[in-house]
Design a protein around this motif. Structure first.
Motif, PDB file in Angstrom:
ATOM      1  N   SER A  48       0.835  -1.204   0.000  1.00 32.15           N
ATOM      2  CA  SER A  48       0.000   0.000   0.000  1.00 32.15           C
ATOM      3  C   SER A  48       0.869   1.252   0.000  1.00 32.15           C
ATOM      4  CB  SER A  48      -0.924  -0.001   1.227  1.00 32.15           C
ATOM      5  OG  SER A  48      -1.862  -1.040   1.151  1.00 32.15           O
ATOM      6  N   GLU A  92      -9.689   2.677   0.725  1.00 29.80           N
ATOM      7  CA  GLU A  92      -8.448   2.686   1.503  1.00 29.80           C
ATOM      8  C   GLU A  92      -7.339   3.425   0.763  1.00 29.80           C
ATOM      9  OE1 GLU A  92      -8.637  -1.484   4.123  1.00 29.80           O
ATOM     10  OE2 GLU A  92      -7.525  -1.403   2.223  1.00 29.80           O
ATOM     11  N   LEU A 122      -5.262   4.502   6.484  1.00 33.67           N
ATOM     12  CA  LEU A 122      -6.051   3.651   5.570  1.00 33.67           C
ATOM     13  C   LEU A 122      -6.355   2.290   6.192  1.00 33.67           C
ATOM     14  CD1 LEU A 122      -4.391   1.194   3.857  1.00 33.67           C
ATOM     15  CD2 LEU A 122      -3.213   3.175   2.929  1.00 33.67           C
ATOM     16  N   THR A 123      -5.459   1.796   7.069  1.00 34.62           N
ATOM     17  CA  THR A 123      -5.728   0.523   7.744  1.00 34.62           C
ATOM     18  C   THR A 123      -6.895   0.664   8.718  1.00 34.62           C
ATOM     19  OG1 THR A 123      -3.378  -0.035   7.593  1.00 34.62           O
ATOM     20  CG2 THR A 123      -4.722  -1.326   9.117  1.00 34.62           C
ATOM     21  N   GLY A 168     -10.081   0.802   6.806  1.00 36.63           N
ATOM     22  CA  GLY A 168     -10.505  -0.533   6.368  1.00 36.63           C
ATOM     23  C   GLY A 168     -11.179  -1.317   7.480  1.00 36.63           C
TER      24      GLY A 168
END
Length: 833
Positions: A79, A124, A157-158, A161
């Motif tokens: 990512s 994400e 972004l984690t 998610g």
């Protein structure tokens, strides 16, 4: 996520997925500084990042703890590379292609789940890109800021998610906030760690992308090692939790407690939504205990064809030998065969369906459970035997007496009349003597059946002993009770067919009542213990009915005070004492430390010429009330002290214990009478032990204490009998010169199966030893109880498991032939006390 419960839920998931994709598109369009890459990358970078996303999804592993699962992934590394080296649009594309391909290959989710994952992946990357570009735009765009912003962006972004996955779960199970907080709380440190690792791999790549190979290779090796260690750790934790299962149910002896603990532990340890335990007794389901929603279709017999493969290990398609995707089952086997089946359904955690590993763990639990279930079944049988008559299956005297208190309270609550009926069969002895005990047993069983058919709901029928039955219940009036008792005696009076012979046996019944008012209850309390008073009055009325051939009789004061039975017993007892009609039986005592016979307790027995064996409790009470107790005590003392001398002459150095009544201790000449007989037979005072009950200590304390002190001065030992059943103060044990405590049989009999009894016995032994007293246990009926008493440190035991009370001649024969050694008549060898 679980399978959708209905079409509307699936529709909501699809709508959410489309919304996520829409938000991702908007974020890409309005991303700060456009969509171009932040750093130039070679042409192979998109392909490598795409493959890395796929590998990251394939390399995911989970650590499960109870009902929670912690997911470990390295998707943060690709990512971060995608956010820095790829156009945002390309980054989203490679994330979707690599991630969705791996998800499809490993899980084969339904279309709505796959679509939702696509929305999550797209959003994400879009959110991460916006965060990173915002940070870079606020800075000087140096490598340091790119690296720091990338770590922050990957962490964000984690978290996004995880939150989006919780949104989807909430569509099925609700409680979005609780689920999200739980997931974030358990995984936040993993997010931070993975983001940091991703930053470390990116740092050399910012110098030149080719250096990323040297950074990623150690990370991959470390990840493989961590994954293997995690799996090993998971296995060890699972094994440890299962090993502790047996300890957690070890303290349970009741089947309900064992079952409840089992299903609760099964759902917790094996991460099941539902669990069920069926316990079989004689191949029939005795009880079914569930955790969660009850599982339908569980077996009711061990020969249930649907469960044949599971219960008997036969290979067929039933449950796949013990497992299907959402259900596992394992038999609980003891040395007597299948005693249960343990079932679980609906797996929770990282894996949605049960595996062979889960089935193996369930079978391990079932194997550990077998001993507890067998113990629970034995405890249940012992409880049944303790509260029921084994011949008729009716309640026994103990259970009947316990129910009387509740019966009287219900009578007061409902303003009804409580009654107790005592039945005694006429000419039952003739049946036994003529046709044998087998016929007598058949007759008793049939009487129990007939009386049971007459009873009404709420009545309790019991068999006390021999041909004596008791019945209790509530009725609205005395007339209703009279009609009911007549129906009972009429049912018994009908002819019986026993072994082809027609027999007519009548029943005599005595009735005692308590009306539902406070005055009646107070009157019973004044007569003594209300429960025992009801029983005693019913017994008095029954005997009056029997003597006068009345069929049944209600208790009246005049028949209690003027009953011929009482006068007859008093006269016969006087004759028996004067003419040596009272026999002395001796029950040996065993020194548990040396395993030798160290003494005996003397028990008075009266075999009446017409009544048969009269229980000591009956004739001793008559002796106390009539003043015959002194003559009876003298007879027992003379026979006991003479027995000590006779045993010495035969080579057995044993001590003898004699019970004293309250009236004996109130006699100021008791010590002189004891001392005179010791001198008469030339017996050392220390060879004689006099047993007194706890209640005696509280009755006219100064007089009884004076007698006890004088007995101690002449050298006689004193013992507290039936300790634990009375109300004596511990100060008496400290102040009085007693040398021995006798634990009542009610605490000893069930010692090995009743944890509370064991606690009481252990505490009593410790108390006695701490006070310098010797401890004797009564009621030892099995070797298991004797062995347990040895472990607990008890000094001496007596009971049927060692020897029943015997006449003197039989005692001497037993002493010669017993496997236990006896103390020889050597004055230099002291007795254990």
């Amino acid at each position: 996520m679980d399978a959708p419960r209905n079409t509307s839920t699936v529709a909501r998931i699809v709508v959410l997925a489309m919304a996520l994709i829409g938000v991702a598109v908007v974020a890409i369009v309005y991303a700060p500084d456009g969509t171009a890459p932040l750093r130039t990358a070679p042409l192979w970078m998109p392909l490598v990042v795409c493959l890395a996303f796929g590998v990251a999804e394939l390399a995911v592993f989970h650590l499960e703890h109870r009902r929670e699962a912690i997911t470990f992934s390295i998707s943060e590394v690709p990512s971060l590379y995608a956010l820095v080296f790829l156009d945002i649009r390309v980054a989203v594309a490679v994330r979707l292609v690599g991630g969705l391909a791996a998800v499809w290959v490993t899980r084969r989710p339904p279309l709505h789940k796959l679509l939702y994952n696509a929305g999550v992946f797209a959003l994400e990357i879009a959110v991460g890109a916006c965060v990173l570009r915002t940070i870079v735009s606020w800075s000087d765009g140096s490598m340091t800021w790119v690296l720091a912003g990338g770590v922050i962006a990957v962490g964000v972004l984690t978290v996004v998610g995880v939150v989006l996955v919780c949104v989807a779960i909430a569509q099925f199970e609700g409680d979005f906030i609780g689920t999200a907080l739980t997931e974030l709380r358990s995984s936040v440190w993993i997010f931070a760690l993975n983001a940091t690792i991703a930053g470390l791999t990116l740092a050399p790549a910012l110098v030149t992308p080719w250096l990323s190979m040297f950074a990623i290779a150690p990370i991959v090796i470390l990840w493989i090692f961590v994954r293997q260690q995690g799996k090993i750790g998971q296995t060890l934790r699972d094994v440890e939790s299962i090993q502790g299962f047996a300890g957690r149910i070890a303290g349970e002896v009741d089947l309900d407690g064992i079952g409840r603990a089992t299903v609760d532990e099964t759902t917790r340890l094996l991460r099941a939504r539902q669990a069920g335990l069926v316990i079989f007794d004689d191949e029939v389901a005795l009880m079914t205990i569930s955790a969660g929603i009850p599982i339908v279709g569980l077996p009711v017999r061990t020969d249930d064809l649907r469960w044949h493969a599971v219960l008997h290990g036969v290979d067929d398609e039933s449950l796949g030998g013990g497992r299907v995707d959402d259900l596992c089952a394992a038999p609980v086997r003891s040395d007597k065969g299948v005693v249960g089946v343990l079932v679980m359904r609906g797996r929770e955690g990282a894996v949605e369906s049960f595996t062979e590993t889960d089935l193996s763990r369930l079978r391990t639990l079932a194997d550990q459970l077998a001993g507890a279930v067998s113990r629970g079944l034995m405890h249940r049988h012992l409880q049944f035997e303790a509260n029921h008559d084994l011949l008729t299956g009716l309640a026994n005297r103990a259970a009947f007496e316990r129910d009387l208190t509740d019966l009287r309270e219900r009578a007061l609550q409902h303003a009804s009349t409580a009654f107790v009926v005592m039945f005694d069969l006429d000419r039952f002895k003739e049946v036994n003597d003529t046709l044998g005990h087998h016929a007598g047993d058949q007759l008793l069983v049939e009487v129990a059946h007939r009386l049971t058919r007459v009873t009404e709901p709420g009545d309790l029928l019991a068999r006390f002993a021999g041909d004596e039955f008791a019945l209790s219940g509530l009725r609205d009036s005395i007339d209703d009770i009279d009609i009911f008792v007549r129906a009972c005696t009429s049912a018994v009076a009908r002819p019986f067919n026993i072994d082809g012979l027609e027999l007519v046996v009548n029943a005599s019944a005595g009735v005692a009542t308590q009306t539902g008012d406070a005055d009646s209850a107070a009157m019973l309390r004044r007569a003594g213990d209300a429960d025992s008073a009801l029983l005693r009055r019913a017994d008095v009325a029954m005997y009056h009915a029997k003597q006068n051939h009345l069929g049944h009789e209600f208790y009246r004061d005049e028949i209690d005070r003027r009953t011929p039975a009482r006068l007859s017993m008093l006269a016969d007892l006087r004759t028996a004492i004067d003419r040596s009609g009272i026999e002395l039986h001796f029950q040996p005592k065993l020194d548990l430390v040396a395993n030798v016979v160290c003494g005996a307790e003397v028990l008075a027995r009266w075999q009446h010429p017409t009544r048969g064996s009269v229980p000591p409790i009956e004739f001793i009470k008559v002796a106390e009330e009539s003043g015959l107790i002194r003559s009876l005590t003298d007879l027992v003392l003379e026979g006991s002290i003479g027995a000590i001398a006779a045993l010495d002459a035969r080579g057995h150095r044993l001590g003898i214990a004699v019970n004293l009544s309250t009236q004996d201790l109130l006699d100021e000449l008791l010590c002189d009478r004891v001392e005179r007989r010791l001198e008469q037979f030339g017996v050392e005072p220390t060879r004689l032990t006099l047993e007194i009950t706890e209640g005696t200590l509280l009755y006219d304390g100064p007089r009884t204490r004076s007698t006890i002190e004088r007995l101690h001065q002449i050298g006689v030992h004193l013992s507290i009998d039936d300790f634990g059943t009375g109300y004596s103060s511990l100060s008496y044990l400290r102040q009085l010169p007693v040398t021995e405590l006798k634990i009542d049989r009610s605490f000893v009999t069930n010692l090995v199966v009743d944890a509370q009894d064991e606690t009481i016995v252990r505490s009593t032994i410790d108390l006695g030893h701490n006070l310098g007293l010797q401890v004797v246990a009564e009621g030892v009926e099995t070797n298991d109880v004797a062995d347990r008493l040895r472990v607990l440190g008890c000094d001496i035991a007596q009971g049927y498991g060692i020897c029943r009370p015997l006449p003197f001649d039989q005692l001497t024969t037993w002493l010669v032939n017993t496997s236990f050694a006896t103390r020889q008549a050597d004055p230099t060898r002291p007795l254990p006390w």
